[in-house]
Scaffold this active site. Sequence first.
Site, PDB file in Angstrom:
ATOM      1  N   GLU A  16      32.182  28.183  44.852  1.00 47.12           N
ATOM      2  CA  GLU A  16      31.967  27.324  46.011  1.00 47.12           C
ATOM      3  C   GLU A  16      33.092  26.299  46.183  1.00 47.12           C
ATOM      4  OE1 GLU A  16      29.805  28.036  43.642  1.00 47.12           O
ATOM      5  OE2 GLU A  16      27.745  28.148  44.371  1.00 47.12           O
ATOM      6  N   CYS A 525      41.823  30.976  40.801  1.00 44.87           N
ATOM      7  CA  CYS A 525      41.102  31.447  39.628  1.00 44.87           C
ATOM      8  C   CYS A 525      41.628  32.827  39.228  1.00 44.87           C
ATOM      9  CB  CYS A 525      39.612  31.597  39.928  1.00 44.87           C
ATOM     10  SG  CYS A 525      38.859  30.079  40.502  1.00 44.87           S
ATOM     11  N   HIS A 703      60.178  31.964  44.509  1.00 46.86           N
ATOM     12  CA  HIS A 703      58.964  31.205  44.802  1.00 46.86           C
ATOM     13  C   HIS A 703      59.052  30.425  46.088  1.00 46.86           C
ATOM     14  CE1 HIS A 703      57.591  32.525  40.986  1.00 46.86           C
ATOM     15  NE2 HIS A 703      56.445  31.902  41.159  1.00 46.86           N
TER      16      HIS A 703
END
Length: 766
Positions: A16, A525, A703
């Site tokens: 969440e 994550c 990057h």
Amino acid sequence: MLTHTLGFPRMGAARELKKALETYWNAGANNREAGRALLDTAKALRLRHWTAQVQAGIDIVPVGDFSLYDHMLDMAMRLGLAPARFAAGGDPLDLYFRMARGGQGDETAMEMTKWFDTNYHYIVPELTRGQTFTPDASDLLAQLDEAEAAGLRAKIALPGPCTFLHLAKSVDDGFDRFELLPALTEAYADILGKLAGRAEWIQLDEPVLALDLPQFLPRRFRAAIERLIEAARPARVMLATYFGGVSQNADVYSGLPLGALHLDLCRAPEQLAGVYAHLTPETALSLGVVDGRNIWRVDAEQALRPLQNAVEHLGAARVMAAPSCSLLHCPMSLEAETSLDPEIRSAMAFALEKCAELRTLADCAAGLETSRGVVCAGWLAENRRAREAWAANPHRRNDVVRTRLAAVTPRMLTRAQPYPERAKLQRAALSLPPLPTTTIGSFPQTAEVRAARAKFRKGDMTDEAYDAFLRDTIRATVGIQERLGLDVLVHGEPERNDMVEHFGEKLAGFCFTRNGWVQSYGSRCVKPPVIYGDVSRPAPMTVAWSSYAQSLTKKPMKGMLTGPVTILCWSFVRDDQPRAETCAQIALALRDEVADLQAAGIRIIQIDEPALREGMPLRGRDRDGYLRWAVDAFRLAVGSAAPQTQIHTHMCYCEFNEIVEWIAKLDADVISIEASRSRMELLSAFRRFRYPNEIGPGVYDIHSPRVPDAREMLELIHRAAAVIPKERLWVNPDCGLKTRAWPETLASLTNMVQAARLARVELFPD
Ligand code: GLN
Ligand code: ZN
């Protein structure tokens, strides 16, 4: 006996927080309503997580460990350490995220780096000469209110001043940030003073004590902690150490009137025996007996022993049971893992299951006969039975692999000829120009590539259709590289979502969770694969796509593998055998892949090891042992290559200077390595140490979407040529291109090929 946790996963069972963060960021800066929604989600998550921990059996829950982005950034905010380049004023939430992620113009994001030897990245606080602090405890006080309203026993959890300062960086040259320790300590004292009457416990996280500290630090650290114990009264200070033993730094805490000292007994069980002598009568001992860095069920008997030992020395009231470190580093709950093999699942414990284990351990260690209705003796017996059954589980054992591993000889770790001989053969076989150009493996993973993969995984695309899509993508990528004029081509890795997951899915001994997310940084994550059994390779993993790609071109096509150390480091690893052994099993599987690629006509094979440096133990004395087996694993993987097969490796984004000697021991024919961001500073290591084989220091940073021009890259090639013999120099970007879009990729590679051509003319005039 009390149980507590040092920290808890932040994202939520359904991630969440990630979703709320991304919604807020997409809403644009200073959107008050979006900000409120984010803060509401955060508050709801905190409450839910505290409640879940208490329900699982935790007595004291951490407050302050939760973060919208990172706990070090939170601490920097509390101390008033927003760097001057960030416009002050306005919405504090907006400022916070600008510091984390960058803002307008020259508001470049603060640096981010790995938290000790975890895959969690923290924001590096910036300190200037004469830095002042403006302490503010309001966020902690507000969260204490939340916990109090819920009727919880709370423990404030903060990065301690020693760790904070150690991990911060000085942004002014020649200024020693440790000069700031007294001022920083006073700022902390101010914050702790505000919490003193409100909190029962204040936990100062000082994992830095697990390192080898320079001699002058322990004394100064001791003074800081001593001052803070004073400032916190009547709250009790818990000095929390983890990720290793701390007896080498006992001078910091010995004899201090701490409320508690927390030790990581999973990483350093041997430190228990010596600790009692350092405790004052008011100091409790918190023992980290459940591994916060892994996902396996606890070995109850092993965990119980130190708790019982501490009870004998101190009495149960002075002992606390805890996970070894914050539970941040393991996924939240097994509840969602409904599709895991039940045998594997029953061997696992995620954060909440670990909390429940702690409850039972604490009660049993305190001498109770039952814990929440569970009979201790029965629980112990069941735990042992389950562990034995899991150890003997035939799906985990592969005797062929074990026999092969036992038969590995030193010769298998060595290529048949030394590099100079191999280089001659390879030169003849490959006929490359001087300063050969190549890329690191992946090409842009466009929305189209990702959508096709997602469709295929959901079952909305047939095998045939997905295969055809990948074939088209590879053909196009090969064509582009031919037109760009690159010398050594790659297939582009469109079939790979992640460089470790891809191999884990094809190897036996691995499984994947459905929801085993672990925070890497901010909203990001990762879901590490799980190595639960002996690793083997049921079938070739990459040969089909590499051969297909090679069939499309006369130029050499580079086979692309992830190395054994990187696969190990980015997975959850079984804890019933040394990591070195698991790593060697992976290496054997890769060795077969190398042999098969070679047999299929692939003449160059790259084995990526970006995690080699990050797997290094925290303490100097443990490093050589690790590097030896890590290097051996790589060498075992490539030892099957014929002398004319050119072995490449690739490493990126870390400090390599101190391990160049070990990198050389990999004996790869060519290494490509990140170098452009530091303008080739890395090469100073190669000035000190003459790297014997070929090397491609990256000439542009992948990057950033910025397109460097040919002149700029030419200059970097010249810098490299000043240190590395030009005959052994390659030209390549810093890393894979998967995060880039096509337009800048084409532009940058065009310039890179141009730069290599110019350099050839200048460095090889005849
Ligand atoms: N071959 C990989 C790629 O190009 C290497 C990635 C990495 O080093 N992290 O994507
Ligand atoms: Zn890389």
